[in-house]
Design an enzyme around this catalytic site. Structure first.
Site, PDB file in Angstrom:
ATOM      1  N   VAL A  11       6.606 -68.407  24.863  1.00 46.27           N
ATOM      2  CA  VAL A  11       5.227 -68.781  25.213  1.00 46.27           C
ATOM      3  C   VAL A  11       4.305 -68.713  23.991  1.00 46.27           C
ATOM      4  O   VAL A  11       3.488 -69.616  23.755  1.00 46.27           O
ATOM      5  CB  VAL A  11       4.697 -67.881  26.359  1.00 46.27           C
ATOM      6  CG1 VAL A  11       3.258 -68.250  26.705  1.00 46.27           C
ATOM      7  CG2 VAL A  11       5.582 -68.013  27.588  1.00 46.27           C
ATOM      8  N   LYS A  88       3.089 -61.713  34.595  1.00 41.84           N
ATOM      9  CA  LYS A  88       2.809 -61.342  35.996  1.00 41.84           C
ATOM     10  C   LYS A  88       3.173 -59.894  36.307  1.00 41.84           C
ATOM     11  O   LYS A  88       2.505 -59.236  37.097  1.00 41.84           O
ATOM     12  CB  LYS A  88       3.507 -62.284  36.975  1.00 41.84           C
ATOM     13  CG  LYS A  88       5.016 -62.379  36.841  1.00 41.84           C
ATOM     14  CD  LYS A  88       5.409 -63.538  35.992  1.00 41.84           C
ATOM     15  CE  LYS A  88       6.887 -63.591  35.676  1.00 41.84           C
ATOM     16  NZ  LYS A  88       7.206 -64.618  34.691  1.00 41.84           N
ATOM     17  N   VAL A 115       1.524 -67.246  37.363  1.00 35.04           N
ATOM     18  CA  VAL A 115       2.113 -67.752  38.611  1.00 35.04           C
ATOM     19  C   VAL A 115       2.200 -69.269  38.514  1.00 35.04           C
ATOM     20  O   VAL A 115       1.193 -69.944  38.357  1.00 35.04           O
ATOM     21  CB  VAL A 115       1.267 -67.368  39.847  1.00 35.04           C
ATOM     22  CG1 VAL A 115       1.992 -67.797  41.126  1.00 35.04           C
ATOM     23  CG2 VAL A 115       0.974 -65.875  39.869  1.00 35.04           C
ATOM     24  N   GLY A 117       3.742 -71.027  36.127  1.00 38.58           N
ATOM     25  CA  GLY A 117       3.939 -71.545  34.769  1.00 38.58           C
ATOM     26  C   GLY A 117       2.894 -72.597  34.403  1.00 38.58           C
ATOM     27  O   GLY A 117       1.737 -72.280  34.144  1.00 38.58           O
ATOM     28  N   GLY A 170      17.398 -71.252  30.011  1.00 43.93           N
ATOM     29  CA  GLY A 170      16.216 -70.483  29.628  1.00 43.93           C
ATOM     30  C   GLY A 170      15.222 -70.266  30.752  1.00 43.93           C
ATOM     31  O   GLY A 170      14.076 -69.898  30.506  1.00 43.93           O
ATOM     32  N   GLU A 173      14.563 -64.600  33.649  1.00 39.60           N
ATOM     33  CA  GLU A 173      13.949 -63.499  32.925  1.00 39.60           C
ATOM     34  C   GLU A 173      15.032 -62.793  32.102  1.00 39.60           C
ATOM     35  O   GLU A 173      16.237 -63.001  32.321  1.00 39.60           O
ATOM     36  CB  GLU A 173      13.343 -62.492  33.908  1.00 39.60           C
ATOM     37  CG  GLU A 173      12.250 -63.047  34.783  1.00 39.60           C
ATOM     38  CD  GLU A 173      10.993 -63.422  34.019  1.00 39.60           C
ATOM     39  OE1 GLU A 173      10.506 -62.624  33.218  1.00 39.60           O
ATOM     40  OE2 GLU A 173      10.500 -64.548  34.218  1.00 39.60           O
ATOM     41  N   ASP A 184      10.305 -61.118  40.686  1.00 41.44           N
ATOM     42  CA  ASP A 184       9.373 -62.040  40.022  1.00 41.44           C
ATOM     43  C   ASP A 184       8.479 -62.732  41.067  1.00 41.44           C
ATOM     44  O   ASP A 184       7.251 -62.807  40.913  1.00 41.44           O
ATOM     45  CB  ASP A 184      10.199 -63.067  39.231  1.00 41.44           C
ATOM     46  CG  ASP A 184       9.338 -64.096  38.537  1.00 41.44           C
ATOM     47  OD1 ASP A 184       8.730 -63.776  37.505  1.00 41.44           O
ATOM     48  OD2 ASP A 184       9.282 -65.236  39.044  1.00 41.44           O
ATOM     49  N   LYS A 188       4.362 -62.441  41.928  1.00 46.72           N
ATOM     50  CA  LYS A 188       3.523 -63.638  41.993  1.00 46.72           C
ATOM     51  C   LYS A 188       2.778 -63.761  43.319  1.00 46.72           C
ATOM     52  O   LYS A 188       1.627 -64.200  43.351  1.00 46.72           O
ATOM     53  CB  LYS A 188       4.395 -64.876  41.741  1.00 46.72           C
ATOM     54  CG  LYS A 188       4.878 -64.978  40.289  1.00 46.72           C
ATOM     55  CD  LYS A 188       5.964 -66.022  40.121  1.00 46.72           C
ATOM     56  CE  LYS A 188       6.367 -66.198  38.664  1.00 46.72           C
ATOM     57  NZ  LYS A 188       7.563 -67.052  38.489  1.00 46.72           N
ATOM     58  N   GLY A 285       9.051 -72.352  31.329  1.00 46.04           N
ATOM     59  CA  GLY A 285       9.297 -73.165  30.136  1.00 46.04           C
ATOM     60  C   GLY A 285       8.158 -73.044  29.134  1.00 46.04           C
ATOM     61  O   GLY A 285       7.033 -72.707  29.487  1.00 46.04           O
TER      62      GLY A 285
END
Ligand code: HSE
Length: 376
Positions: A11, A88, A115, A117, A170, A173, A184, A188, A285
């Site tokens: 990121v 998150k 939440v 992406g 990818g 996590e 996850d 969220k 992503g």
């Protein structure tokens, strides 16, 4: 806006690349433990150099994980910096501490990329709640689980093979259990419920069941009966009462969730006036997620800070009555609550969400999936 960027992974790199073309938002310093150089930003291993740099007004946290992300974000708030994060787990775990602290310090805090992406879900939820009560939020919030379930259903892959592919692509996590055990998604839906309903949900009252015990035989059975299994989150508000849970859910062909492919997310709100609105897109992503981080920075520039004021702590009361597919030990409780059998599995009579999840805690090798009525 001058940004101190914490982390230069998936990121962080995306944020740097996107802002490189912008005039009003600039990454000034990057915390990175590797020895790299960047044309437009200073790279340092010393977090304090961001704290003490008065020209940096906003800290973007893109490290992931709880520590040292929590310590750095807390220190940045105390130093008077605005926060933008996609983390998150961090926001959900420290919501009661970081949001009131930011309010007290007069800095802003946004986390849209946490939440969905690249989907502008939390920012649209923020707009929606300004003019109508939100009755329900939830849906498909984890790309890894959707990729696994979709590959098993449409391509006939086994669970292990599908998970390996999701990791190679990818989506997963660092610890894939976070995805496949539903944690996850749990983070969220708690965060989404907090913003939708203006509360702080007590996370210990939000049960979660993941997909790690699903088998190819389960999937074949679902297909034969006209169902598709998805990991679905639910958060609801009605007359001052809240419920929230995460669980595999059987949707029928024709419901939008059934058609969600690959690693995509489909997140829905139901509002008093708008009715159902759903948001579909890339839930993970580099560039989709970084896009929403930069959107948050742009929102800060335009005076848009918190999604809503910090709200009161509330417990979820999960007394919705649902029917479930259950494959596991047929003990006395399950036998009493069985209405029919599907091969080695049973279909329950309507039972409360909390009773079903309490049973699952005692039978951790079992697999459960709810029938979708009333959860979407
Ligand atoms: N592992 C997460 C997913 C990444 O698969 O959706 C985005 O939160």
């Amino acid at each position: 806006m001058k940004i101190g960027l914490l982390g230069f992974g998936v990121v962080g790199r995306g944020v740097y690349d996107i802002t490189a073309d912008m005039d009003d938002i600039q990454v000034a310093k990057v915390i990175c433990l590797e020895d790299i150089t960047l044309p437009d930003a200073e790279v340092t291993k010393d977090f304090r150099s961001i704290l003490t740099d008065d020209s940096i007004d906003t800290v973007v946290e893109a490290m992931g994980g709880l520590h040292p992300a929590y310590e750095f974000v807390r220190a940045a708030i105390e130093a008077g910096k605005n926060i933008v994060t996609s983390n998150k787990a961090l926001v959900c775990t420290y919501y009661d501490e970081l949001i009131p602290l930011a309010e007290k310090m007069g800095v802003q805090f946004r986390c849209t990329a946490a939440v969905g992406g690249g989907i502008g879900w939390l920012s649209e939820l923020e707009r929606s709640r300004r003019v109508q009560p939100i009755e329900r939020v939830g849906g498909i919030m984890n790309g890894t689980c959707n990729y696994i379930l979709d590959s098993m259903t449409r391509l006939g892959l086994g669970y292990d093979e599908a998970l390996k592919q999701a990791q190679a692509l990818g989506y997963a996590e660092a610890k894939p259990a976070t995805d496949v055990e539903g944690i996850d998604t749990w983070h969220k839906v708690i965060l989404s419920s907090n913003i939708a309903f203006g509360v702080s949900l007590d996370s210990t009252t939000v049960p979660v069941a993941g997909i790690s015990k699903i088998t190819a035989e389960d999937v074949t059975t679902f297909t034969e009966h006209g169902y598709t299994c998805k990991l679905i989150s639910t958060g609801k508000s009605s007359d001052g009462k809240y419920s929230a849970y995460v669980q595999p859910t059987l949707v029928t062909v024709g419901q939008p969730e059934a058609a969600v492919p690959s690693n995509y997310n489909l997140i829905t709100l139901v509002g008093k006036y708008s009715g159902r609105m759903s948001f579909f897109g890339q839930g993970a992503g580099r560039y989709p997620t970084a896009y929403n981080v930069v959107q948050d920075c742009a929102d800060l520039l335009h005076g848009k800070g918190f999604y809503c004021a910090y709200g009161e702590k509330v417990a979820a009361v999960n007394d919705d009555l649902l029917t479930y597919y259950v494959r596991g030990d047929l003990d006395a409780w399950l036998e009493d609550n069985t209405s029919e059998r599907w091969g080695s599995a049973v279909i329950t009579k309507p039972v409360s969400v909390s009773a079903m999840h309490n049973w699952l805690k005692e039978h951790p090798d079992a697999f459960i999936a709810a029938f979708a009525e009333n959860t979407l």
